[in-house]
Write a protein that holds these residues in place. Structure first.
Motif, PDB file in Angstrom:
ATOM      1  N   LYS A  90      -9.416  -8.596 -16.557  1.00 28.40           N
ATOM      2  CA  LYS A  90     -10.444  -8.554 -17.604  1.00 28.40           C
ATOM      3  C   LYS A  90     -10.355  -7.248 -18.389  1.00 28.40           C
ATOM      4  O   LYS A  90     -10.513  -7.239 -19.613  1.00 28.40           O
ATOM      5  CB  LYS A  90     -11.838  -8.746 -16.981  1.00 28.40           C
ATOM      6  N   ILE A  91     -10.096  -6.155 -17.704  1.00 23.22           N
ATOM      7  CA  ILE A  91      -9.947  -4.871 -18.409  1.00 23.22           C
ATOM      8  C   ILE A  91      -8.761  -4.950 -19.376  1.00 23.22           C
ATOM      9  O   ILE A  91      -8.836  -4.483 -20.519  1.00 23.22           O
ATOM     10  CB  ILE A  91      -9.793  -3.701 -17.405  1.00 23.22           C
ATOM     11  N   ALA A  92      -7.675  -5.575 -18.924  1.00 23.53           N
ATOM     12  CA  ALA A  92      -6.485  -5.685 -19.790  1.00 23.53           C
ATOM     13  C   ALA A  92      -6.814  -6.499 -21.047  1.00 23.53           C
ATOM     14  O   ALA A  92      -6.431  -6.114 -22.166  1.00 23.53           O
ATOM     15  CB  ALA A  92      -5.330  -6.332 -19.021  1.00 23.53           C
ATOM     16  N   LEU A  93      -7.521  -7.598 -20.881  1.00 21.18           N
ATOM     17  CA  LEU A  93      -7.877  -8.423 -22.049  1.00 21.18           C
ATOM     18  C   LEU A  93      -8.805  -7.647 -22.982  1.00 21.18           C
ATOM     19  O   LEU A  93      -8.637  -7.660 -24.213  1.00 21.18           O
ATOM     20  CB  LEU A  93      -8.545  -9.724 -21.588  1.00 21.18           C
ATOM     21  N   ALA A  94      -9.785  -6.949 -22.393  1.00 21.63           N
ATOM     22  CA  ALA A  94     -10.735  -6.179 -23.206  1.00 21.63           C
ATOM     23  C   ALA A  94     -10.018  -5.060 -23.959  1.00 21.63           C
ATOM     24  O   ALA A  94     -10.342  -4.754 -25.121  1.00 21.63           O
ATOM     25  CB  ALA A  94     -11.838  -5.601 -22.319  1.00 21.63           C
ATOM     26  N   TYR A  95      -9.033  -4.458 -23.303  1.00 19.34           N
ATOM     27  CA  TYR A  95      -8.263  -3.383 -23.938  1.00 19.34           C
ATOM     28  C   TYR A  95      -7.514  -3.914 -25.162  1.00 19.34           C
ATOM     29  O   TYR A  95      -7.544  -3.316 -26.245  1.00 19.34           O
ATOM     30  CB  TYR A  95      -7.290  -2.774 -22.926  1.00 19.34           C
ATOM     31  N   GLN A  96      -6.843  -5.020 -24.987  1.00 21.24           N
ATOM     32  CA  GLN A  96      -6.050  -5.560 -26.101  1.00 21.24           C
ATOM     33  C   GLN A  96      -6.974  -5.896 -27.280  1.00 21.24           C
ATOM     34  O   GLN A  96      -6.651  -5.613 -28.439  1.00 21.24           O
ATOM     35  CB  GLN A  96      -5.262  -6.800 -25.648  1.00 21.24           C
ATOM     36  N   ARG A  97      -8.109  -6.487 -26.973  1.00 20.04           N
ATOM     37  CA  ARG A  97      -9.066  -6.817 -28.037  1.00 20.04           C
ATOM     38  C   ARG A  97      -9.567  -5.538 -28.715  1.00 20.04           C
ATOM     39  O   ARG A  97      -9.627  -5.453 -29.945  1.00 20.04           O
ATOM     40  CB  ARG A  97     -10.226  -7.606 -27.429  1.00 20.04           C
ATOM     41  N   ALA A  98      -9.886  -4.525 -27.899  1.00 17.86           N
ATOM     42  CA  ALA A  98     -10.442  -3.293 -28.458  1.00 17.86           C
ATOM     43  C   ALA A  98      -9.432  -2.579 -29.360  1.00 17.86           C
ATOM     44  O   ALA A  98      -9.814  -1.860 -30.278  1.00 17.86           O
ATOM     45  CB  ALA A  98     -10.895  -2.359 -27.329  1.00 17.86           C
ATOM     46  N   ARG A  99      -8.151  -2.779 -29.104  1.00 22.86           N
ATOM     47  CA  ARG A  99      -7.172  -2.086 -29.963  1.00 22.86           C
ATOM     48  C   ARG A  99      -6.694  -2.988 -31.095  1.00 22.86           C
ATOM     49  O   ARG A  99      -5.648  -2.746 -31.708  1.00 22.86           O
ATOM     50  CB  ARG A  99      -6.011  -1.529 -29.144  1.00 22.86           C
ATOM     51  N   GLY A 100      -7.433  -4.048 -31.344  1.00 27.53           N
ATOM     52  CA  GLY A 100      -7.128  -4.893 -32.493  1.00 27.53           C
ATOM     53  C   GLY A 100      -6.066  -5.935 -32.234  1.00 27.53           C
ATOM     54  O   GLY A 100      -5.433  -6.443 -33.155  1.00 27.53           O
ATOM     55  N   GLN A 101      -5.826  -6.247 -30.955  1.00 25.98           N
ATOM     56  CA  GLN A 101      -4.794  -7.229 -30.596  1.00 25.98           C
ATOM     57  C   GLN A 101      -5.457  -8.407 -29.863  1.00 25.98           C
ATOM     58  O   GLN A 101      -5.035  -8.780 -28.765  1.00 25.98           O
ATOM     59  CB  GLN A 101      -3.753  -6.576 -29.688  1.00 25.98           C
ATOM     60  N   ALA A 102      -6.475  -8.953 -30.490  1.00 30.48           N
ATOM     61  CA  ALA A 102      -7.267  -9.987 -29.813  1.00 30.48           C
ATOM     62  C   ALA A 102      -6.465 -11.263 -29.560  1.00 30.48           C
ATOM     63  O   ALA A 102      -6.867 -12.105 -28.764  1.00 30.48           O
ATOM     64  CB  ALA A 102      -8.520 -10.304 -30.632  1.00 30.48           C
ATOM     65  N   GLN A 103      -5.329 -11.391 -30.229  1.00 29.97           N
ATOM     66  CA  GLN A 103      -4.485 -12.578 -29.970  1.00 29.97           C
ATOM     67  C   GLN A 103      -3.774 -12.483 -28.617  1.00 29.97           C
ATOM     68  O   GLN A 103      -3.219 -13.469 -28.139  1.00 29.97           O
ATOM     69  CB  GLN A 103      -3.452 -12.755 -31.101  1.00 29.97           C
ATOM     70  N   ARG A 104      -3.823 -11.304 -28.017  1.00 31.81           N
ATOM     71  CA  ARG A 104      -3.147 -11.144 -26.712  1.00 31.81           C
ATOM     72  C   ARG A 104      -4.080 -11.645 -25.605  1.00 31.81           C
ATOM     73  O   ARG A 104      -4.847 -10.884 -25.023  1.00 31.81           O
ATOM     74  CB  ARG A 104      -2.768  -9.678 -26.470  1.00 31.81           C
ATOM     75  N   VAL A 105      -4.014 -12.924 -25.352  1.00 33.83           N
ATOM     76  CA  VAL A 105      -4.905 -13.545 -24.368  1.00 33.83           C
ATOM     77  C   VAL A 105      -4.134 -14.068 -23.157  1.00 33.83           C
ATOM     78  O   VAL A 105      -4.719 -14.626 -22.242  1.00 33.83           O
ATOM     79  CB  VAL A 105      -5.678 -14.731 -24.997  1.00 33.83           C
ATOM     80  N   ARG A 106      -2.826 -13.890 -23.177  1.00 41.31           N
ATOM     81  CA  ARG A 106      -2.006 -14.483 -22.129  1.00 41.31           C
ATOM     82  C   ARG A 106      -1.786 -13.477 -20.989  1.00 41.31           C
ATOM     83  O   ARG A 106      -1.614 -12.281 -21.230  1.00 41.31           O
ATOM     84  CB  ARG A 106      -0.641 -14.870 -22.706  1.00 41.31           C
ATOM     85  N   LEU A 107      -1.793 -13.988 -19.766  1.00 43.49           N
ATOM     86  CA  LEU A 107      -1.571 -13.154 -18.581  1.00 43.49           C
ATOM     87  C   LEU A 107      -0.323 -13.649 -17.869  1.00 43.49           C
ATOM     88  O   LEU A 107      -0.127 -14.864 -17.735  1.00 43.49           O
ATOM     89  CB  LEU A 107      -2.786 -13.247 -17.654  1.00 43.49           C
ATOM     90  N   VAL A 108       0.491 -12.714 -17.449  1.00 43.42           N
ATOM     91  CA  VAL A 108       1.741 -13.091 -16.783  1.00 43.42           C
ATOM     92  C   VAL A 108       1.726 -12.550 -15.353  1.00 43.42           C
ATOM     93  O   VAL A 108       1.466 -11.365 -15.123  1.00 43.42           O
ATOM     94  CB  VAL A 108       2.957 -12.540 -17.561  1.00 43.42           C
ATOM     95  N   GLY A 109       1.972 -13.435 -14.414  1.00 40.40           N
ATOM     96  CA  GLY A 109       2.123 -13.045 -13.008  1.00 40.40           C
ATOM     97  C   GLY A 109       3.551 -13.316 -12.566  1.00 40.40           C
ATOM     98  O   GLY A 109       4.477 -13.359 -13.382  1.00 40.40           O
ATOM     99  N   ARG A 110       3.719 -13.534 -11.281  1.00 41.18           N
ATOM    100  CA  ARG A 110       5.068 -13.763 -10.757  1.00 41.18           C
ATOM    101  C   ARG A 110       4.987 -14.818  -9.651  1.00 41.18           C
ATOM    102  O   ARG A 110       4.010 -14.829  -8.883  1.00 41.18           O
ATOM    103  CB  ARG A 110       5.605 -12.440 -10.189  1.00 41.18           C
ATOM    104  N   GLU A 111       5.992 -15.665  -9.607  1.00 49.45           N
ATOM    105  CA  GLU A 111       6.055 -16.615  -8.496  1.00 49.45           C
ATOM    106  C   GLU A 111       5.926 -15.833  -7.182  1.00 49.45           C
ATOM    107  O   GLU A 111       6.488 -14.744  -7.041  1.00 49.45           O
ATOM    108  CB  GLU A 111       7.399 -17.345  -8.488  1.00 49.45           C
TER     109      GLU A 111
END
Ligand SMILES: Cc1ncc(COP(=O)(O)O)c(C=O)c1O
Length: 447
Positions: free
Chosen positions: A129-150
């Motif tokens: 959630k912090i990562a999503l909020a950060y991207q939005r706060a820096r004007g990158q609200a389109q960055r909504v995707r999260l990547v993990g690993r198998e």
């Protein structure tokens, strides 16, 4: 049950097992042959009927300083008498601030803004959630995707479960979070079996992030990985893999989150895994060793850049609409301060590093025993992978688990992999006994 004194904490007896719906357990198997841990001290558990059991797993990767540390117990007792609870939403209490400052003394430089949670799962979801909020706060609200690993494990909240990559943990629970993708796991037994420490082969697997960027463009907010994957059965990162991941995250404006719930607090020979592996993240989770597991607590450490972007970029009022009633709970804060102090005074990470070679030799002494198909290790973590019985996955490992327990050693199994993570106070005599006992059990289950 009724004849048991209320304060009988020393020798609790098995009573009615029905009500407790046990987590991540076969309730039916366990309740038909219960084994109860009733007391603990130092490197040992004691069963309800008095048997001594070496703790080969630090509880659940968490009691890193050893059991029953007086400094921690007393800190909790003292705080309970001063103040049981106070909220931290728009009000505060001194020990939560002191605990955050103390944790920041131990986290890698630059990761010193500390958000408290109550568990590893909550830490994983908080970090996302912090990562999503950060991207939005820096004007990158389109960055909504999260990547993990198998094969990644990030706890059991919907965020961590979705970004995590363990099939059985997901299949009962429907659709997961949208906008999640996964990197390939790093398990390459054909090249890396029986490697001591970091394997040589596999850095290129990080390049899969380029493929995801090609697919998803600039919509990825963050990549979350365990620096060394624990719960899936110990996967040590290939040399150069995390460096490559870091480079690609920087190149593409993606945050790198480390889930250090296991690797934090000395487990692989440095205070956090980031230091041993030489690659720093932007956000880091922790839990387990944070309080030596004496009171539940987790935390997320964020970089100054992440913190400032969210907090200073927000309009007046609440900056991050997230938190838990028990964020910075006074008793947990007291335990965290005492735990960090113990890590420093006893140099627990240094002890883990000093014991690593002996522990590694012990683990690899099992090479050549029947059905042992891989051994992997780093710091005070080892994974011993067994050939599953045909048509009966997990059966061999479970029987070995029971044999070891009955012979006085607690191990952990995941699938057909034995995962070891003793308290960092482990001594050579414990290491010897752990591996001798496992070796005997492996031989006994050879068929
Ligand atoms: C890397 C990692 N993340 C998250 C968790 C979840 O922690 P908890 O069980 O405290 O929610 C774990 C637990 O083992 C873990 O290993």
């Amino acid at each position: 049950m009724n004849d048991m004194p209320a304060n009988d904490m020393i020798t609790p007896r098995p009573n009615d097992l029905d009500a407790f719906w046990m987590p991540f357990s076969s309730n039916r198997t366990y309740k038909s042959t219960p084994r109860l841990l009733a007391r603990a001290e130092g490197m040992y558990y004691y069963t309800h009927d008095g048997h001594e059991v070496i703790d080969g797993t630090a509880g659940l990767w968490c009691v890193n300083a050893g059991h029953g540390r007086r400094e921690i117990t007393e800190a909790i007792q003292k705080q309970a008498a001063i103040m049981d609870f106070a909220p931290t939403f728009n009000i505060g209490h001194p020990i939560a601030f002191a605990a955050a400052a103390k944790v920041a003394e131990m986290t890698p430089p630059g990761l010193d803004r500390v958000f408290f949670t109550n568990s590893g799962s909550e830490s994983a979801d908080t970090a996302l959630k912090i990562a999503l909020a950060y991207q939005r706060a820096r004007g990158q609200a389109q960055r909504v995707r999260l990547v993990g690993r198998e094969r990644g494990y990030h706890g059991v909240g919907f965020g961590g479960m979705s970004v995590g990559g363990i099939g059985p943990n997901r299949k009962q629970f429907g659709a997961m979070l949208p906008y999640v993708d996964h990197l390939p796991h790093t398990h390459l037994p054909a090249h890396n079996a029986f490697t001591r420490g970091q394997p040589d082969h596999g850095a290129h697997l990080a390049d899969a992030l380029e493929n995801l960027v090609a697919l998803h463009g600039d919509t990825i907010a963050a990549v979350m990985v365990e620096p060394l994957a624990g719960s899936t059965g110990v996967l040590v990162p290939p040399k150069g893999y995390l460096n490559r991941l870091r480079e690609l995250c920087d190149k593409h404006g993606i945050l790198l989150i480390y889930d250090e719930v296991i690797t934090g607090f000395g487990r692989i020979g440095t205070p956090f895994g980031a230091e041993r592996l030489g690659v720093a993240p932007d956000i880091m989770t922790m839990a387990k060793g944070l309080t030596n597991a004496a009171v539940p607590m987790g935390a997320v450490a964020a970089s100054e850049e992440v913190y400032r972007t969210i907090v200073e970029g927000a309009p007046a009022g609440i900056e991050l609409f997230h938190g838990y009633t028990y964020s910075g709970h006074p008793l947990a804060s007291a335990a965290a301060i005492a735990s960090v102090d113990l890590h420093k005074s006893d140099d627990l990470a240094g002890r883990a590093m000093a014991m690593e070679g002996y522990f590694e030799d012990g683990a690899h002494s099992l090479n050549g025993l029947p059905n042992v198909i891989d051994i992997r290790n780093m710091g005070l973590v080892a994974g011993i992978e067994l050939q599953p019985r045909v048509g009966k996955p997990t059966d061999r490992a479970m029987k070995i688990f029971h044999r070891c327990f009955d012979a006085g050693v607690l191990i952990r199994t995941t699938g057909d992999i034995i995962a070891l993570s003793p308290p960092l106070i482990v001594e050579r005599k414990h290491v010897d006994r752990i591996f001798e006992t496992i070796g005997d059990a492996i031989r006994a289950e050879a068929a």
